[in-house]
Design a protein around this motif. Structure first.
Motif, PDB file in Angstrom:
ATOM      1  N   ILE A  73       0.824  -1.208   0.000  1.00 58.27           N
ATOM      2  CA  ILE A  73       0.000   0.000   0.000  1.00 58.27           C
ATOM      3  C   ILE A  73       0.860   1.261   0.000  1.00 58.27           C
ATOM      4  O   ILE A  73       0.526   2.250  -0.653  1.00 58.27           O
ATOM      5  CB  ILE A  73      -0.990  -0.027   1.185  1.00 58.27           C
ATOM      6  CG1 ILE A  73      -2.078  -1.068   0.900  1.00 58.27           C
ATOM      7  CG2 ILE A  73      -1.601   1.349   1.435  1.00 58.27           C
ATOM      8  CD1 ILE A  73      -3.081  -1.270   2.011  1.00 58.27           C
ATOM      9  N   ASP A  74       1.973   1.233   0.703  1.00 58.23           N
ATOM     10  CA  ASP A  74       2.842   2.413   0.799  1.00 58.23           C
ATOM     11  C   ASP A  74       3.663   2.694  -0.463  1.00 58.23           C
ATOM     12  O   ASP A  74       4.289   3.751  -0.563  1.00 58.23           O
ATOM     13  CB  ASP A  74       3.813   2.260   1.971  1.00 58.23           C
ATOM     14  CG  ASP A  74       3.101   2.230   3.310  1.00 58.23           C
ATOM     15  OD1 ASP A  74       1.943   2.684   3.377  1.00 58.23           O
ATOM     16  OD2 ASP A  74       3.696   1.758   4.282  1.00 58.23           O
TER      17      ASP A  74
ATOM     18  N   ALA B 127       4.669   4.870  -5.986  1.00 56.04           N
ATOM     19  CA  ALA B 127       5.140   4.867  -7.376  1.00 56.04           C
ATOM     20  C   ALA B 127       4.547   3.689  -8.156  1.00 56.04           C
ATOM     21  O   ALA B 127       4.044   3.857  -9.271  1.00 56.04           O
ATOM     22  CB  ALA B 127       6.658   4.833  -7.426  1.00 56.04           C
ATOM     23  N   SER B 128       4.590   2.504  -7.575  1.00 53.00           N
ATOM     24  CA  SER B 128       4.041   1.329  -8.264  1.00 53.00           C
ATOM     25  C   SER B 128       2.529   1.405  -8.380  1.00 53.00           C
ATOM     26  O   SER B 128       1.954   1.054  -9.411  1.00 53.00           O
ATOM     27  CB  SER B 128       4.442   0.052  -7.531  1.00 53.00           C
ATOM     28  OG  SER B 128       5.826  -0.167  -7.652  1.00 53.00           O
ATOM     29  N   ASN B 129       1.866   1.872  -7.321  1.00 51.92           N
ATOM     30  CA  ASN B 129       0.409   2.025  -7.372  1.00 51.92           C
ATOM     31  C   ASN B 129       0.002   2.998  -8.470  1.00 51.92           C
ATOM     32  O   ASN B 129      -0.927   2.726  -9.241  1.00 51.92           O
ATOM     33  CB  ASN B 129      -0.128   2.483  -6.012  1.00 51.92           C
ATOM     34  CG  ASN B 129      -0.084   1.379  -4.977  1.00 51.92           C
ATOM     35  OD1 ASN B 129      -0.626   0.305  -5.183  1.00 51.92           O
ATOM     36  ND2 ASN B 129       0.574   1.635  -3.862  1.00 51.92           N
ATOM     37  N   ASN B 130       0.709   4.116  -8.579  1.00 47.63           N
ATOM     38  CA  ASN B 130       0.408   5.106  -9.621  1.00 47.63           C
ATOM     39  C   ASN B 130       0.681   4.563 -11.015  1.00 47.63           C
ATOM     40  O   ASN B 130      -0.095   4.796 -11.940  1.00 47.63           O
ATOM     41  CB  ASN B 130       1.201   6.389  -9.387  1.00 47.63           C
ATOM     42  CG  ASN B 130       0.726   7.153  -8.173  1.00 47.63           C
ATOM     43  OD1 ASN B 130      -0.405   7.006  -7.737  1.00 47.63           O
ATOM     44  ND2 ASN B 130       1.608   7.961  -7.611  1.00 47.63           N
ATOM     45  N   LEU B 131       1.786   3.835 -11.172  1.00 39.36           N
ATOM     46  CA  LEU B 131       2.134   3.269 -12.481  1.00 39.36           C
ATOM     47  C   LEU B 131       1.070   2.278 -12.949  1.00 39.36           C
ATOM     48  O   LEU B 131       0.625   2.333 -14.103  1.00 39.36           O
ATOM     49  CB  LEU B 131       3.494   2.584 -12.421  1.00 39.36           C
ATOM     50  CG  LEU B 131       3.923   1.859 -13.695  1.00 39.36           C
ATOM     51  CD1 LEU B 131       4.091   2.835 -14.852  1.00 39.36           C
ATOM     52  CD2 LEU B 131       5.195   1.084 -13.458  1.00 39.36           C
TER      53      LEU B 131
ATOM     54  N   THR C 244      -1.580  -5.109   1.381  1.00 37.79           N
ATOM     55  CA  THR C 244      -1.252  -4.834  -0.013  1.00 37.79           C
ATOM     56  C   THR C 244      -2.522  -4.549  -0.793  1.00 37.79           C
ATOM     57  O   THR C 244      -3.615  -4.951  -0.402  1.00 37.79           O
ATOM     58  CB  THR C 244      -0.542  -6.026  -0.677  1.00 37.79           C
ATOM     59  OG1 THR C 244      -1.405  -7.159  -0.643  1.00 37.79           O
ATOM     60  CG2 THR C 244       0.769  -6.357   0.003  1.00 37.79           C
ATOM     61  N   TYR C 245      -2.359  -3.844  -1.900  1.00 37.06           N
ATOM     62  CA  TYR C 245      -3.440  -3.701  -2.862  1.00 37.06           C
ATOM     63  C   TYR C 245      -3.290  -4.807  -3.898  1.00 37.06           C
ATOM     64  O   TYR C 245      -2.175  -5.194  -4.256  1.00 37.06           O
ATOM     65  CB  TYR C 245      -3.372  -2.360  -3.592  1.00 37.06           C
ATOM     66  CG  TYR C 245      -3.756  -1.156  -2.764  1.00 37.06           C
ATOM     67  CD1 TYR C 245      -4.924  -1.139  -1.998  1.00 37.06           C
ATOM     68  CD2 TYR C 245      -2.964  -0.024  -2.776  1.00 37.06           C
ATOM     69  CE1 TYR C 245      -5.264  -0.021  -1.258  1.00 37.06           C
ATOM     70  CE2 TYR C 245      -3.316   1.092  -2.036  1.00 37.06           C
ATOM     71  CZ  TYR C 245      -4.463   1.086  -1.284  1.00 37.06           C
ATOM     72  OH  TYR C 245      -4.805   2.200  -0.561  1.00 37.06           O
ATOM     73  N   VAL C 246      -4.420  -5.282  -4.398  1.00 35.02           N
ATOM     74  CA  VAL C 246      -4.397  -6.223  -5.508  1.00 35.02           C
ATOM     75  C   VAL C 246      -5.052  -5.520  -6.717  1.00 35.02           C
ATOM     76  O   VAL C 246      -6.071  -4.856  -6.575  1.00 35.02           O
ATOM     77  CB  VAL C 246      -5.089  -7.568  -5.172  1.00 35.02           C
ATOM     78  CG1 VAL C 246      -6.542  -7.370  -4.811  1.00 35.02           C
ATOM     79  CG2 VAL C 246      -4.955  -8.565  -6.305  1.00 35.02           C
ATOM     80  N   TYR C 247      -4.381  -5.626  -7.854  1.00 33.35           N
ATOM     81  CA  TYR C 247      -4.820  -4.993  -9.093  1.00 33.35           C
ATOM     82  C   TYR C 247      -4.982  -6.047 -10.177  1.00 33.35           C
ATOM     83  O   TYR C 247      -4.357  -7.106 -10.132  1.00 33.35           O
ATOM     84  CB  TYR C 247      -3.754  -4.015  -9.607  1.00 33.35           C
ATOM     85  CG  TYR C 247      -3.542  -2.771  -8.793  1.00 33.35           C
ATOM     86  CD1 TYR C 247      -4.187  -1.589  -9.121  1.00 33.35           C
ATOM     87  CD2 TYR C 247      -2.650  -2.765  -7.729  1.00 33.35           C
ATOM     88  CE1 TYR C 247      -3.964  -0.430  -8.397  1.00 33.35           C
ATOM     89  CE2 TYR C 247      -2.422  -1.611  -6.999  1.00 33.35           C
ATOM     90  CZ  TYR C 247      -3.094  -0.450  -7.334  1.00 33.35           C
ATOM     91  OH  TYR C 247      -2.871   0.702  -6.608  1.00 33.35           O
TER      92      TYR C 247
END
Length: 66
Positions: free
Chosen positions: A23-24, A27-31, A56-59
């Motif tokens: 979650i923190d 950069a990866s979340n935005n990408l 964690t986020y799952v996408y």
């Protein structure tokens, strides 16, 4: 990232690709969001780093949405 998506969908014939990100990790979340992944939810205490559990986020991205 676009080459990985192309390979997965076009060469391997996959219909869905997924990603799991701390979650923190902004950069990866935005990408992932920028290239078309959709956030599906939170996995609580899913990954460990230095002996500590982290959410964690799952996408995912679908072939027909790229």
């Amino acid at each position: 990232v676009s080459k990985v998506l192309q390979y997965g969908f076009d060469e391997l014939g996959l219909t869905r690709l997924g990603a799991v990100v701390f979650i923190d990790n902004e950069a990866s979340n935005n990408l992932l969001t920028k290239v078309g992944f959709q956030k599906e939810g939170i996995l609580r205490d899913y990954m460990y780093q230095n002996g500590k559990a982290h959410d964690t986020y799952v996408y995912s991205i679908l072939k027909n949405s790229k």
